[in-house]
Design a protein around this motif. Sequence first.
Motif, PDB file in Angstrom:
ATOM      1  N   PHE A  73       6.192   6.219  -4.991  1.00 22.75           N
ATOM      2  CA  PHE A  73       5.686   5.576  -3.785  1.00 22.75           C
ATOM      3  C   PHE A  73       5.666   6.576  -2.647  1.00 22.75           C
ATOM      4  O   PHE A  73       6.257   7.653  -2.731  1.00 22.75           O
ATOM      5  N   THR A  74       4.966   6.210  -1.594  1.00 24.88           N
ATOM      6  CA  THR A  74       4.990   6.990  -0.365  1.00 24.88           C
ATOM      7  C   THR A  74       5.612   6.140   0.726  1.00 24.88           C
ATOM      8  O   THR A  74       5.487   4.911   0.719  1.00 24.88           O
ATOM      9  N   ALA A  75       6.288   6.810   1.640  1.00 25.82           N
ATOM     10  CA  ALA A  75       6.848   6.152   2.825  1.00 25.82           C
ATOM     11  C   ALA A  75       6.591   7.113   3.981  1.00 25.82           C
ATOM     12  O   ALA A  75       7.375   8.032   4.223  1.00 25.82           O
ATOM     13  N   GLU A  76       5.479   6.916   4.626  1.00 25.44           N
ATOM     14  CA  GLU A  76       5.012   7.860   5.634  1.00 25.44           C
ATOM     15  C   GLU A  76       5.968   8.022   6.803  1.00 25.44           C
ATOM     16  O   GLU A  76       6.080   9.098   7.377  1.00 25.44           O
ATOM     17  N   SER A  77       6.710   6.984   7.150  1.00 24.84           N
ATOM     18  CA  SER A  77       7.645   7.075   8.274  1.00 24.84           C
ATOM     19  C   SER A  77       8.953   7.761   7.877  1.00 24.84           C
ATOM     20  O   SER A  77       9.722   8.164   8.739  1.00 24.84           O
ATOM     21  N   GLY A  78       9.205   7.858   6.561  1.00 29.58           N
ATOM     22  CA  GLY A  78      10.480   8.414   6.111  1.00 29.58           C
ATOM     23  C   GLY A  78      11.619   7.416   6.157  1.00 29.58           C
ATOM     24  O   GLY A  78      12.780   7.763   5.960  1.00 29.58           O
ATOM     25  N   ARG A  79      11.279   6.137   6.396  1.00 29.28           N
ATOM     26  CA  ARG A  79      12.283   5.067   6.411  1.00 29.28           C
ATOM     27  C   ARG A  79      11.759   3.886   5.623  1.00 29.28           C
ATOM     28  O   ARG A  79      10.566   3.608   5.623  1.00 29.28           O
TER      29      ARG A  79
END
Length: 148
Positions: A89-95
């Motif tokens: 998965f990706t989590a662009e905000s890093g949270r």
Amino acid sequence: MTANLTKSVKARIPVEFSQFVLFDYFSDASVSDIQRPANADWVGCADRGGAVFHASDQSIAAHIDLELWSEAPADRGLPGDVARFEGRFTAESGRVILASLTGSPGDVTIDLPTAPHYAIRAIRLSTSVDEEDRQNEAWRLLVWPEFG
């Protein structure tokens, strides 16, 4: 390199509609965009924004041990019949938030290392019955950054 455990989080998340999530609600991703498998015995699915996990229809809560790793951890030799899911998965905000579908006081925000690409291994370990005769499940979620 050797995989190192960098953070461990324990949470009790209510299961709603047989699901709970690990999702980046801080970005413009939508949990409804993650395609759920058509079969009834799926464990998890992941895509842009995070992952969705599927508990038993009878379970009211998931007791989760979430582990963040520096890289892919070794498979701990669980029996072959343990329900599991591996994905990316990706989590662009890093949270991300470990949460029930509609939110609950037990939801936990987790800062991820080195955004935005991650791998996840979800393991549904066992079920138990609490003092009020309600079914609960034990889960282990392992997350690590992916490079390249």
